[in-house]
Write an enzyme that holds these catalytic residues in place. Structure first.
Site, PDB file in Angstrom:
ATOM      1  N   ASP A 164      -7.946  -6.675  13.461  1.00  0.00           N
ATOM      2  CA  ASP A 164      -7.614  -7.998  13.973  1.00  0.00           C
ATOM      3  C   ASP A 164      -8.522  -8.393  15.137  1.00  0.00           C
ATOM      4  OD1 ASP A 164      -6.613  -6.011  15.564  1.00  0.00           O
ATOM      5  OD2 ASP A 164      -4.529  -6.666  15.464  1.00  0.00           O
ATOM      6  N   ASP A 169       0.821  -1.212   0.000  1.00  0.00           N
ATOM      7  CA  ASP A 169       0.000   0.000   0.000  1.00  0.00           C
ATOM      8  C   ASP A 169       0.857   1.265   0.000  1.00  0.00           C
ATOM      9  OD1 ASP A 169      -2.561  -0.775  -0.294  1.00  0.00           O
ATOM     10  OD2 ASP A 169      -3.218  -0.362   1.754  1.00  0.00           O
TER      11      ASP A 169
END
Length: 694
Positions: free
Chosen positions: A420, A267
């Site tokens: 997460d 990214d």
């Protein structure tokens, strides 16, 4: 050693004979000895007798020399400390002031600064009152003068202040302190239960085990075992320092190449870093590694969006498991062989999480203190929850997911900065179980600068409160058992994510400084001293080599409670900084074994000609261009240190509060607070001097 022949006791048993004789010597250089009988000369003479004036003078000079040496050493240390403060704080040599945010950041700093000046003024006033004997509420026998007896305006103001704080201010502080102490005790009980659970696991040797060795040749042939298809993802963003070592470590994982695919999810918005990562991926693909490079044009959702985009590829449906590693993680070659077999025979198992190990844990004081917290998190919190509850928060990396569990739980969502933990909670609500492997360790880094650490902690403490607010209805309406709901809401979210930063900030950063000029609300010694030290002792148990840092750890945690409380409030009420994601700065540390492996690999590359299998001329020209660009990339500029004014001001504020407590303390409490204040100041100065990059 020869035996000692001492006949003084034997001679002393004889009876005295003869008459006393006194001998006087006219020479002044000789000592005068009185002989009481003929046998008195053979008796031992006291050491204190027989010394002349010259010997006494030499002894005094030696003692004076030692005293002067100690004073000179203390003066040198103090002078060096003052010189450092003068250069760094007054002249600002070699430092740069932190770029304060407009609005709330400057307001908070001004509030702390005003509070510090006020506390110092009142502290000086308290010292004057103490010397004058104006302690009416502590000395009932002391006469309280009437209005006509007032001797001055200062005395009148002081009596009015005593009445105000005793009747109105102290009760409010005492009520708040009792509430915070109750929360403190509840959280301490939770920590003790976790430690007892860890001790029980160690005693019973409880850990997830694999039946047999499925990777032995005879076992594979006999049982018909086949290697499952595994997808490995490496999400990264502008990771110039660590991309090479992470890709290299993942590409060396011991697993059949036709059943393994590595995705490098880049990214980066820096084109030079993109070219470097492409070149690294191309080099490993030429060596026969099944590795692909993927870059998003629109970077939305941060890491969650990156993983979601990667899982949407068509070829992902051919894979059963996915392993995730952040850019600074370096798994061992046998990582998949130690984790994937746990899924065999456990259809309800959705996640296998490995432990982190840190290559730079001894780099400086900040990394040592982080190692204490993280060791407790892995070895105590996650291991105990994994064994007894089969649930814990996914760490975002160094774990293997069953892809079916991710799909059943809704996949990666971009609604929080803790994607997460989000996927772990949703998988738990869908009935999936987790396993934590404390013996399987993956090397990584901890932030070496205070700036990176503070931003990381802000994200880690604001995200859970965002998630708690968003998933609360889903938890209440889920079909899991009531005790699992209670554990998820009361322990996982409220106690460990909300109550902990709240009482730490309120009790030790608000109430404790207030007691410096409101002694009626003074906290008990066991709250300030004994219980925090005991809890710090429990936190350091998983990292026994860190015991010398127990006091700095205790004080540093109290200081960091400001950042954690601010992050918790911003996440709970969805303030502006709650969805702020800043990539943690890495230093590119590598372990000794990794350095040796890299050197051996480079030597083989030099000795053998480089063969590009199936590479066209355009690909070769592109590779050469990337290599030239990599060589021409300028080295990273060493950043200068920064001064964090709010943290330093708060350090001096708490130090002032400790000095105020010294006036009322006695015995062990006195020396503990003295050591606390000095250590707190040293920790603050040490954090200021941390290098932004090595």
């Amino acid at each position: 050693m020869a035996p000692r022949l001492d006949f003084s006791d034997w001679w002393g048993k004889d009876t005295r004979k003869g008459t006393p004789v006194v001998v006087t010597m006219e020479n002044p250089n000789y000592s005068v000895v009185e002989i009481d009988g003929p046998d008195s000369a053979f008796r031992p003479v006291e050491k204190s007798r027989g010394k002349n004036a010259k010997q006494v003078t030499w002894v005094l000079l030696l003692k004076a020399h030692r005293a002067v040496g100690c004073v000179a050493w203390l003066a040198t240390v103090l002078w060096a400390l003052l010189g450092t403060i003068k250069k760094r704080l007054i002249f600002r040599q070699g430092v740069a002031m932190e770029s304060e945010k407009t609005g709330k950041g400057k307001l908070l700093f001004r509030i702390i600064k005003v509070f510090l000046v006020t506390s110092l003024t009142i502290l000086a006033f308290e010292v004057v009152a103490y010397l004058k004997g104006w302690h009416y509420f502590r000395n009932p026998n002391l006469h309280i003068p009437r209005t006509s007896d007032f001797q001055g305006l200062l005395h009148m103001v002081y009596v009015a202040w005593l009445t105000l704080r005793a009747d109105y201010i102290a009760p409010l502080i005492q009520a708040l302190s009792k509430f915070c102490v109750a929360l403190f005790l509840i959280q301490s009980v939770d920590r003790m239960v976790l430690c007892l659970g860890c001790i029980w696991i160690k005693y019973k040797k409880i850990k997830p085990r694999i039946d047999g060795d499925p990777f032995k040749l005879e076992d594979v042939e006999g049982s018909g075992y086949e290697y499952p298809m595994v997808l490995v993802q490496i999400p990264m963003c502008n990771e110039r320092e660590v991309y090479e070592q992470s890709i290299s470590a993942v590409c060396q994982i011991d697993w059949p190449k036709d059943r393994l695919l590595i995705q490098v999810l880049d990214d980066s918005d820096d084109e030079s870093i993109q070219c470097l990562i492409k070149a690294e991926v191309y080099n490993w693909s030429q060596r026969g590694i099944n590795i692909v490079y993927q870059h998003r044009l629109v970077r939305t959702g941060y890491k969650a969006g990156n993983l979601k985009s990667a899982m949407s590829c068509d070829y992902v449906k051919n894979y059963e498991f996915v392993a995730i590693f952040d850019a600074d993680f370096q798994p061992n070659p046998d990582f998949l062989k130690q984790t994937v077999p746990h899924f065999q025979g456990n259809p309800d198992l959705g996640l296998v999480q490995a432990r982190w190990a840190f290559v730079n844990k001894d780099e400086n004081l900040l990394t040592r203190l982080q190692n204490i917290n993280l060791c407790f998190h892995f070895e105590v919190e996650q291991q105990v929850n994994g064994v007894f509850l089969n649930f814990f928060g996914f760490n975002g990396t160094a774990g293997v997911w069953r892809i079916k569990a991710l799909e059943d739980s809704g996949g990666w969502l971009e609604r929080t900065t803790v994607e997460d933990m989000d996927i772990a909670v949703r998988a738990h609500l869908n009935g999936w179980k987790f396993i934590f492997l404390n013996d399987v360790k993956v090397l990584c880094e901890v932030p070496e600068s205070y700036e990176a650490y503070r931003k990381q902690q802000h994200r880690w403490h604001s995200g859970p409160m965002q998630l708690f607010r968003l998933c609360l209805p889903a938890v209440i309406t889920s079909k899991i058992s009531i005790w699992k709901k209670a554990n998820l809401l009361l322990l996982f979210f409220l106690l460990r994510k909300l109550i902990l930063p709240f009482y730490s900030f309120t009790l030790f950063c608000i109430i404790l400084p207030l007691t410096m000029f409101v002694p009626e609300a003074e906290l008990p010694v066991w709250v300030i001293c004994y219980v925090p030290v005991f809890m710090s002792f429990l936190n350091i148990l998983p990292a026994p080599k860190s015991f010398p840092f127990i006091v700095p750890y205790l004080l540093f945690e109290n200081t960091m409670s400001v950042t954690k409380f601010n992050a918790m409030v911003s996440g709970l009420f969805q303030l502006g900084s709650s969805y702020e994601w800043i990539v943690t700065k890495k230093a590119g540390r590598a372990s000794e074994s990794d350095l040796l492996a890299a050197a051996e690999r480079d030597s083989k590359t030099v000795n053998q000609p480089l063969i590009h299998r199936g590479a066209s001329e355009s690909e070769l020209s592109e590779l050469n261009r990337l290599k030239e660009q990599k060589e021409s990339t300028p080295p990273a500029v060493k950043k200068i240190n920064k001064i964090y004014r709010k943290e330093l001001t708060l350090a001096f504020l708490l130090l002032t509060a400790s000095v105020r407590s010294l006036l009322a303390a006695q015995g062990v409490h006195f020396y503990f607070l003295l050591f606390q204040g000095v250590t707190f100041l040293l920790v603050g100065l040490d954090l200021i001097g941390e290098q932004m990059s090595q």
